[in-house]
Design a protein around this motif. Sequence first.
Motif, short mmCIF file in Angstrom:
data_model
loop_
_atom_site.label_atom_id
_atom_site.label_comp_id
_atom_site.label_asym_id
_atom_site.label_seq_id
_atom_site.Cartn_x
_atom_site.Cartn_y
_atom_site.Cartn_z
N LYS A 10 32.69 -13.15 12.29
CA LYS A 10 31.66 -12.32 12.92
C LYS A 10 30.64 -11.90 11.87
O LYS A 10 30.97 -11.64 10.71
CB LYS A 10 32.27 -11.10 13.60
N LEU A 11 29.41 -11.87 12.30
CA LEU A 11 28.28 -11.44 11.51
C LEU A 11 27.58 -10.39 12.35
O LEU A 11 27.31 -10.62 13.54
CB LEU A 11 27.36 -12.64 11.26
N TYR A 12 27.32 -9.21 11.78
CA TYR A 12 26.78 -8.14 12.61
C TYR A 12 25.77 -7.30 11.83
O TYR A 12 25.78 -7.25 10.61
CB TYR A 12 27.90 -7.24 13.13
N ASN A 27 18.24 7.79 10.65
CA ASN A 27 17.74 6.58 10.02
C ASN A 27 18.89 5.96 9.23
O ASN A 27 19.21 6.42 8.13
CB ASN A 27 16.56 6.87 9.09
N GLU A 28 19.53 4.96 9.84
CA GLU A 28 20.64 4.30 9.15
C GLU A 28 20.70 2.84 9.55
O GLU A 28 20.22 2.45 10.62
CB GLU A 28 21.97 5.00 9.44
N ALA A 29 21.29 2.06 8.67
CA ALA A 29 21.45 0.63 8.92
C ALA A 29 22.82 0.21 8.40
O ALA A 29 23.31 0.73 7.40
CB ALA A 29 20.36 -0.17 8.21
N LEU A 30 23.43 -0.73 9.11
CA LEU A 30 24.75 -1.25 8.74
C LEU A 30 24.78 -2.73 9.04
O LEU A 30 24.24 -3.17 10.06
CB LEU A 30 25.84 -0.53 9.54
N GLY A 31 25.38 -3.50 8.16
CA GLY A 31 25.52 -4.93 8.40
C GLY A 31 26.73 -5.45 7.65
O GLY A 31 27.21 -4.83 6.71
N GLY A 32 27.23 -6.58 8.12
CA GLY A 32 28.40 -7.13 7.45
C GLY A 32 28.83 -8.45 8.02
O GLY A 32 28.21 -9.00 8.93
N ALA A 33 29.92 -8.94 7.46
CA ALA A 33 30.52 -10.19 7.90
C ALA A 33 32.03 -10.08 7.72
O ALA A 33 32.50 -9.40 6.81
CB ALA A 33 29.98 -11.37 7.09
N GLY A 34 32.77 -10.74 8.60
CA GLY A 34 34.22 -10.74 8.52
C GLY A 34 34.78 -12.08 8.96
O GLY A 34 34.23 -12.74 9.84
N GLY A 48 36.33 -9.36 4.37
CA GLY A 48 35.07 -8.88 4.91
C GLY A 48 34.24 -8.13 3.89
O GLY A 48 34.73 -7.67 2.87
N VAL A 49 32.96 -8.01 4.20
CA VAL A 49 32.03 -7.23 3.40
C VAL A 49 31.14 -6.44 4.36
O VAL A 49 30.78 -6.93 5.43
CB VAL A 49 31.19 -8.13 2.46
N GLU A 50 30.82 -5.20 3.98
CA GLU A 50 29.96 -4.37 4.81
C GLU A 50 29.00 -3.59 3.91
O GLU A 50 29.40 -3.09 2.85
CB GLU A 50 30.80 -3.41 5.64
N LEU A 51 27.74 -3.51 4.32
CA LEU A 51 26.70 -2.78 3.60
C LEU A 51 26.15 -1.71 4.53
O LEU A 51 25.90 -1.99 5.71
CB LEU A 51 25.57 -3.72 3.18
N GLU A 52 25.94 -0.49 4.00
CA GLU A 52 25.48 0.60 4.85
C GLU A 52 24.48 1.48 4.10
O GLU A 52 24.65 1.77 2.92
CB GLU A 52 26.67 1.44 5.29
N PHE A 53 23.44 1.92 4.81
CA PHE A 53 22.45 2.88 4.35
C PHE A 53 22.37 3.99 5.38
O PHE A 53 22.38 3.73 6.58
CB PHE A 53 21.08 2.19 4.21
N ASP A 54 22.30 5.25 4.94
CA ASP A 54 22.16 6.38 5.86
C ASP A 54 21.35 7.48 5.18
O ASP A 54 21.84 8.17 4.28
CB ASP A 54 23.53 6.92 6.27
N PHE A 56 20.30 10.38 6.22
CA PHE A 56 20.71 11.76 6.44
C PHE A 56 22.10 12.08 5.89
O PHE A 56 22.53 13.22 5.94
CB PHE A 56 20.57 12.13 7.92
N GLU A 57 22.77 11.09 5.35
CA GLU A 57 23.99 11.34 4.57
C GLU A 57 23.69 11.17 3.09
O GLU A 57 24.61 11.12 2.27
CB GLU A 57 25.11 10.38 5.00
N ASP A 58 22.40 11.05 2.75
CA ASP A 58 21.95 10.85 1.37
C ASP A 58 22.56 9.60 0.75
O ASP A 58 22.72 9.50 -0.47
CB ASP A 58 22.27 12.07 0.50
N LEU A 59 22.90 8.62 1.58
CA LEU A 59 23.56 7.39 1.13
C LEU A 59 22.53 6.28 0.97
O LEU A 59 21.96 5.80 1.96
CB LEU A 59 24.63 6.98 2.14
N ASP A 60 22.25 5.91 -0.27
CA ASP A 60 21.34 4.79 -0.52
C ASP A 60 22.00 3.46 -0.16
O ASP A 60 21.39 2.61 0.45
CB ASP A 60 20.91 4.75 -1.98
#
Length: 189
Positions: A10-12, A27-34, A48-54, A56-60
């Motif tokens: 899966k790719l999402y 304002n957040e984005a998430l993507g990954g593959a498994g 799997g690998v997952e990348l996330e930006f948020d 409002f959680e101060d997460l770069d």
Amino acid sequence: FYKTPRERFKLYARQRYAQDDGERSVNEALGGAGLEVDITGRWFAFGGVELEFDEFEDLDLRTTVTGGLGYFILRREGHQIKTRAGVGYEHESFDDGTSMDDAVAEVGVEYFKQINDRLRFVHGTTWFPTFAAVDDYRLVMENALEIDLNHTRTVKLRAGARNEYDSLPQPGVERLDTFYFLNLGIKLD
């Protein structure tokens, strides 16, 4: 989503953006593959690998890479329960310039039930504890109904709720983030 008799890939990607009275509120984005590869009729290996930006959680950026073994408790046509457990690495960088690197575990369960020809219920819960501290973990739970929009089951509509819990969030950030979604999915064969 791509599936063969022995493999599931899966790719999402997901983007959430919202404004409230002209002010940005989400304002957040998430993507990954498994990838899952069957070892036997019940056991499988996963990675799997997952990348996330948020904002409002101060997460770069949060990067999580995991792998391990899984087991089908129930594996019938139209009805499945599977578990998985593995280890991995997580890197988090924040707006204030700080970053954290941790060894993590991944423990999860997924449930799938075909209700009728076009409708199914899916559930997934995944726990990501760090090896650094028992009280430092993330818990992600998602429940959804999927509706096939065509007879070949290649296009589906998915409606549900997702809960993301962080036991030790950044200062000023809530521990629980809950949102509802309506997605369009395409299956590749």
